[in-house]
Scaffold this motif. Structure first.
Motif, PDB file in Angstrom:
ATOM      1  N   GLU A  56     -14.387 -75.594 -17.786  1.00 45.63           N
ATOM      2  CA  GLU A  56     -13.350 -75.206 -16.529  1.00 45.63           C
ATOM      3  C   GLU A  56     -12.036 -75.524 -17.403  1.00 45.63           C
ATOM      4  O   GLU A  56     -11.013 -74.836 -17.038  1.00 45.63           O
ATOM      5  CB  GLU A  56     -13.574 -75.414 -15.203  1.00 45.63           C
ATOM      6  CG  GLU A  56     -14.883 -75.221 -14.925  1.00 45.63           C
ATOM      7  CD  GLU A  56     -15.306 -75.979 -13.158  1.00 45.63           C
ATOM      8  OE1 GLU A  56     -14.935 -76.955 -12.344  1.00 45.63           O
ATOM      9  OE2 GLU A  56     -16.458 -75.561 -12.531  1.00 45.63           O
ATOM     10  N   ARG A 112     -19.997 -78.606 -17.742  1.00 41.53           N
ATOM     11  CA  ARG A 112     -18.814 -77.639 -16.562  1.00 41.53           C
ATOM     12  C   ARG A 112     -17.052 -78.075 -16.111  1.00 41.53           C
ATOM     13  O   ARG A 112     -16.789 -76.724 -16.333  1.00 41.53           O
ATOM     14  CB  ARG A 112     -19.613 -77.908 -15.265  1.00 41.53           C
ATOM     15  CG  ARG A 112     -19.067 -76.914 -14.209  1.00 41.53           C
ATOM     16  CD  ARG A 112     -19.259 -77.230 -12.886  1.00 41.53           C
ATOM     17  NE  ARG A 112     -18.562 -76.433 -11.563  1.00 41.53           N
ATOM     18  CZ  ARG A 112     -19.390 -76.898 -10.340  1.00 41.53           C
ATOM     19  NH1 ARG A 112     -20.420 -76.767  -9.871  1.00 41.53           N
ATOM     20  NH2 ARG A 112     -18.275 -75.845  -9.304  1.00 41.53           N
ATOM     21  N   TRP A 116     -22.842 -81.777 -15.702  1.00 39.99           N
ATOM     22  CA  TRP A 116     -21.529 -82.396 -15.299  1.00 39.99           C
ATOM     23  C   TRP A 116     -19.996 -81.938 -15.978  1.00 39.99           C
ATOM     24  O   TRP A 116     -19.472 -81.517 -16.314  1.00 39.99           O
ATOM     25  CB  TRP A 116     -21.511 -82.974 -14.282  1.00 39.99           C
ATOM     26  CG  TRP A 116     -21.892 -82.303 -13.280  1.00 39.99           C
ATOM     27  CD1 TRP A 116     -23.277 -83.133 -12.948  1.00 39.99           C
ATOM     28  CD2 TRP A 116     -20.597 -81.751 -11.642  1.00 39.99           C
ATOM     29  NE1 TRP A 116     -23.191 -81.936 -11.263  1.00 39.99           N
ATOM     30  CE2 TRP A 116     -22.124 -82.072 -11.002  1.00 39.99           C
ATOM     31  CE3 TRP A 116     -19.260 -81.582 -11.673  1.00 39.99           C
ATOM     32  CZ2 TRP A 116     -21.696 -81.109  -9.617  1.00 39.99           C
ATOM     33  CZ3 TRP A 116     -19.718 -80.737 -10.666  1.00 39.99           C
ATOM     34  CH2 TRP A 116     -19.938 -80.384  -9.842  1.00 39.99           C
ATOM     35  N   MET A 137     -25.898 -78.118  -9.241  1.00 35.63           N
ATOM     36  CA  MET A 137     -24.692 -76.798  -9.493  1.00 35.63           C
ATOM     37  C   MET A 137     -24.831 -76.010  -8.761  1.00 35.63           C
ATOM     38  O   MET A 137     -24.862 -74.991  -9.055  1.00 35.63           O
ATOM     39  CB  MET A 137     -25.015 -77.001 -10.763  1.00 35.63           C
ATOM     40  CG  MET A 137     -25.358 -77.385 -12.108  1.00 35.63           C
ATOM     41  SD  MET A 137     -23.132 -77.628 -13.274  1.00 35.63           S
ATOM     42  CE  MET A 137     -23.126 -79.028 -13.118  1.00 35.63           C
ATOM     43  N   ASP A 165     -23.279 -74.741  -6.444  1.00 38.45           N
ATOM     44  CA  ASP A 165     -22.431 -74.145  -6.639  1.00 38.45           C
ATOM     45  C   ASP A 165     -21.613 -73.698  -7.354  1.00 38.45           C
ATOM     46  O   ASP A 165     -20.420 -72.990  -7.595  1.00 38.45           O
ATOM     47  CB  ASP A 165     -20.962 -74.777  -5.536  1.00 38.45           C
ATOM     48  CG  ASP A 165     -21.591 -75.458  -4.439  1.00 38.45           C
ATOM     49  OD1 ASP A 165     -22.314 -74.470  -3.458  1.00 38.45           O
ATOM     50  OD2 ASP A 165     -21.395 -76.100  -3.363  1.00 38.45           O
ATOM     51  N   PHE A 166     -22.423 -73.254  -8.476  1.00 33.72           N
ATOM     52  CA  PHE A 166     -21.384 -72.937  -9.963  1.00 33.72           C
ATOM     53  C   PHE A 166     -22.471 -71.596 -10.755  1.00 33.72           C
ATOM     54  O   PHE A 166     -23.735 -72.257 -10.638  1.00 33.72           O
ATOM     55  CB  PHE A 166     -21.522 -73.850 -10.927  1.00 33.72           C
ATOM     56  CG  PHE A 166     -21.130 -74.102 -11.916  1.00 33.72           C
ATOM     57  CD1 PHE A 166     -19.797 -73.429 -12.104  1.00 33.72           C
ATOM     58  CD2 PHE A 166     -22.108 -73.451 -13.138  1.00 33.72           C
ATOM     59  CE1 PHE A 166     -19.150 -73.147 -13.767  1.00 33.72           C
ATOM     60  CE2 PHE A 166     -21.066 -73.211 -14.593  1.00 33.72           C
ATOM     61  CZ  PHE A 166     -19.512 -73.019 -14.609  1.00 33.72           C
TER      62      PHE A 166
END
Length: 82
Positions: free
Chosen positions: A27, A23, A20, A67, A69-70
């Motif tokens: 982003e 990620r 996380w 994860m 939705d990634f």
């Protein structure tokens, strides 16, 4: 270590937090401009894509580590202007 939390459970929790953090940083780098941000994005892509590849080898669903939705490949394309 607690009797109710195994080392495997703890390791999974640590891995999920690391992914996380990677990620979120990826982003943020994607929103930034410049060569440094581009290099950061590439590094985070490498980390996240290896994690997803390894998970696939063990038949783990990305939802198992938060994860669902990634897709790391989404980091390869520039964001579209709003």
């Amino acid at each position: 270590m607690s009797d109710t939390v195994t080392k495997n459970d703890a390791a999974l929790a640590v891995l999920e937090e690391v992914l996380w953090a990677a990620r979120r940083a990826a982003e943020k780098a994607k929103d930034d401009q410049g060569q440094f941000a581009s290099g950061l994005q590439a590094a985070y892509y490498d980390v996240l894509s290896v994690a997803f590849e390894q998970a696939g080898l063990f038949d783990l669903d990305p939802a198992d580590f938060g994860m669902q939705d990634f897709n790391p490949d989404s980091m390869l394309y520039p964001r579209k202007a709003a």
